[in-house]
Every structure is written in structure tokens, then in C-alpha cells.
Write a protein that holds these residues in place. Structure first.
Motif: not given
Length: 379
Positions: A34-54
Motif C-alpha cells: 500500500h505504501i509503495q503503490g500509493i507512492t507511484v499512484l498505482w501505476q502498474g509497471d511501477k508497483v513492486v509487490l504486485h501479488h501482495a493482496p494475496l
């Protein structure tokens, strides 16, 4: 099963310390995502932990295992009402705190205007419904979350539904029947993941139907794994290696669609159906060593508090990133600083809120049981 754990639960049972530590690993993955996703405004190619919602699906599986372990042998002396009260005492104090923090976050965020400048009555209704874990209509600047004051509450509602299903139905079922239901649930989960391309669904109104789909397989499978634990391989890998496997699975990139098949949905379904049960089997037979023991216990203790309290603070972080447009360097510094802040909040929530309230409520429940026992014994 040979007990390998030095510490015990409040009821005197051996404590699955490694499983507790893995819960902490999963919770931290959600927070970092959530921290990193918000930092890149949820731009998919910039998100690191893509599968963390699992991690939520892992929570459900772990919950099924632990519920079976903690309560399967207590039903001769426990009613459904007593079970539900115990679960409310265990879970709801932090639900209330998380929603209250979300309420404060919505009203006091200095960067929330003009989107969040709405009638107070709307926010109060969301507060009242949120305190009862009831989904409510979306609020401005909160996407279409079913629980707009604290998004992660959607999974706690499913947790409650799983507990209710266990108390009313699943505890009566044989191990074979649970296995059949798990297979059916797994087929539904895989089909949904392949059709949608992702299992990160269920928290929004548009995909609310996916919430029980995500709950069914892992929760039932966790209960089945507990019943089958002595007949399954005794794999012992330890908390560090199991955590590394989980993190590695969450770090892999988004898989493409090939030949009309959404491989990302296939991969995420495979994680939930195959990988997570294997991690739980290995974790329940593993012991925490003298060096990692304290860290495992700390991770387990803070896993639920940090999961349920972190998002209200990240709403403010979201508005700051979107409106203040900080430099990448500044975002990195603040983003890294959020981690110890959220850990500290979780620790305070545990020691100053959750444990005192649960202790008081448990004393009240015991006193009530003693009064009933004394009354029943009166000639």
C-alpha cells in the motif's frame, strides 16, 4: 502431533509460533504494498509487490487452520453463542479502533478538501455502519470501497462470515466433506481468477461477489489441513525460509495474457490453491529457533494491529502524494519513515487498546459464566 513449541496459548495448547510469524510477514507485505503503490499512484509497471493482496487469502487459510486447532475439541463444553462472543472479543476491539482512525482521517486530513468536504451526516452513517462491519455506500475520495473509512475491514467481514459458517455448519462436517467443499471452492476460485486476470477483488462494490469466493477455498482448506495435519508430510523449513518463499511469490511481475488465457489469474490461483497450503503445512511443523523466536513472536503479535490500523494513515499519504506532488527523493524518505510509524501505531494499538479491552471483556465473560454455573447449581 509432536509438540515442538515452547510457548503455549491462553488455553494451554502449544503455540504455532512460525505460523504466527508468517501472519506477520503477510501483514507487512500488505502494508509495504500500500505504501509503495500509493507512492507511484498505482501505476502498474511501477508497483513492486504486485501479488501482495494475496496475503488476505493466506490470512483466510491460516484462520481456518487456527480456528480448527483452537476450537474443534471445545464444543462439548461450549455453545455457539459462547464461541461467537469469544471471536468478537478477539477481533472487534481493533475493528472499532481502525474505523475510528478512519473517521478521524476523513474529517481531519488537511489535504482532503474539496473532495472530502461533504455533509457530516454521511460520514457519521458510514462510521456507525463501519463499527458494525456493515458495507456502506462509497464516500468521495475513497474509491468504491465497501468499507470507506477503513478499506481492509472488508476482509474482517469475511472472517466473521467464515467463523459463523464454522460454528453453525463446518464443525459438524467430516474431513472428507470438508475436502470436497475445498475442491469445489478451489475450482470456483481458479475460474474467477482466470476470468478476471487477478484475485485482487472483493473490496469494491463492483466485485463484492468475489469476497466470499476468496474466503471459501482458503478458509475451508485451512480447517481441512488442521484435521489432516498428522497425515501430511512433516516438512520443516522455518520462518525465514518460508517468509522468503512468500515474499518471492508476491514479488513476481504481473503475468501477461497469452492465447486468450490470463496467466496472471492462473498464477495467483496457483499461489492460493497450492503454495499457501504447502506453506501452512511446513509452518505448523516448524519451530522458531532461539534467535528468530523473539522476532516471530513480535511479528505475530503485531500482525493484526498493523493490518487493521495502517490504512487510515495511508489515506493521508495518498492525498499528499496526489496533491502536493513531492519530489521522488522526498517521497522515498517519507515512505520509508511511514514503516516505523505504522509499526509504532500497531504496537500502541496492541498494548494500550486491544489487550486491555480484551482482558476486561474476557473477565466479564468468565464472571458471567460463573454466575450462570452458580445459579444452575442452586437447588
Amino acid at each position: 502431533m509432536r509438540q515442538e513449541h515452547a510457548d503455549t496459548t491462553a488455553t494451554g495448547k502449544a503455540h504455532f509460533a512460525v505460523l504466527d510469524g508468517l501472519r506477520g510477514t503477510a501483514a507487512m507485505m500488505v502494508v509495504l504494498f500500500h505504501i509503495q503503490g500509493i507512492t507511484v499512484l498505482w501505476q502498474g509497471d511501477k508497483v513492486v509487490l504486485h501479488h501482495a493482496p494475496l496475503a488476505v487469502d493466506f490470512f483466510f487459510a491460516l484462520s481456518g487452520f487456527v480456528i480448527g486447532y483452537a476450537y474443534d475439541d471445545r464444543w462439548p463444553r461450549m455453545s455457539v453463542g459462547q464461541f461467537l462472543r469469544l471471536r468478537l472479543v478477539r477481533l472487534h476491539p481493533l475493528v472499532i479502533l481502525g474505523v475510528l482512525l478512519g473517521f478521524a482521517s476523513y474529517l481531519l486530513d488537511p489535504l482532503g478538501a474539496p473532495e472530502q468536504a461533504i455533509a457530516l451526516s454521511r460520514v457519521v452513517v458510514a462510521l456507525i455502519m463501519g463499527l458494525a462491519l456493515i458495507p456502506t455506500w462509497p464516500l468521495p475520495n475513497r474509491w468504491t470501497d465497501t468499507h470507506p473509512l477503513n478499506g481492509p475491514c472488508w476482509s474482517l467481514l469475511q472472517e466473521y462470515l467464515g467463523n459463523l459458517a464454522y460454528a453453525l455448519v463446518l464443525r459438524h462436517w467430516s474431513t472428507r466433506a470438508l475436502g470436497v467443499l475445498a475442491v469445489i471452492g478451489g475450482m470456483g476460485l481458479a475460474a474467477s481468477g482466470i476470468a478476471l486476470g487477478s484475485l485482487d477483488q472483493g473490496s469494491y462494490w463492483e466485485t463484492l461477489w468475489m469476497a466470499p469466493v476468496r474466503l471459501c477455498f482458503p478458509f475451508v482448506t485451512g480447517l481441512w489441513l488442521y484435521r489432516m495435519r498428522d497425515r501430511l508430510p512433516r516438512i520443516r523449513l522455518g520462518w525465514p525460509l518460508l517468509s522468503a518463499i512468500m515474499v518471492g511469490a508476491m514479488l513476481l511481475p504481473i503475468w501477461p495474457e497469452v492465447g486468450g488465457i490470463k496467466l496472471n489469474g492462473v498464477y495467483e490461483a496457483a499461489c492460493v490453491i497450492l503454495l499457501f497450503p504447502a506453506i501452512i503445512v511446513a509452518g505448523c511443523h516448524s519451530a522458531a529457533g532461539p534467535i528468530t523466536g523473539w522476532l516471530v513472536r513480535a511479528c505475530g503479535r503485531l500482525s493484526y494491529p498493523i493490518y487493521i490500523t495502517h490504512f487510515p494513515f495511508l489515506y493521508v499519504w495518498m492525498n499528499y502524494v496526489a496533491k502536493a506532488h513531492p519530489t521522488p527523493e522526498r517521497m522515498l524518505v517519507i515512505g520509508l519513515g511511514l514503516v516505523p510509524l505504522l509499526v509504532a501505531v500497531a504496537w500502541l494499538a496492541d498494548v494500550a487498546w486491544d489487550r486491555p479491552i480484551r482482558g476486561w471483556l474476557n473477565r466479564q465473560l468468565r464472571a458471567r459464566q460463573h454466575r450462570r454455573a452458580a445459579f444452575s447449581a442452586t437447588p
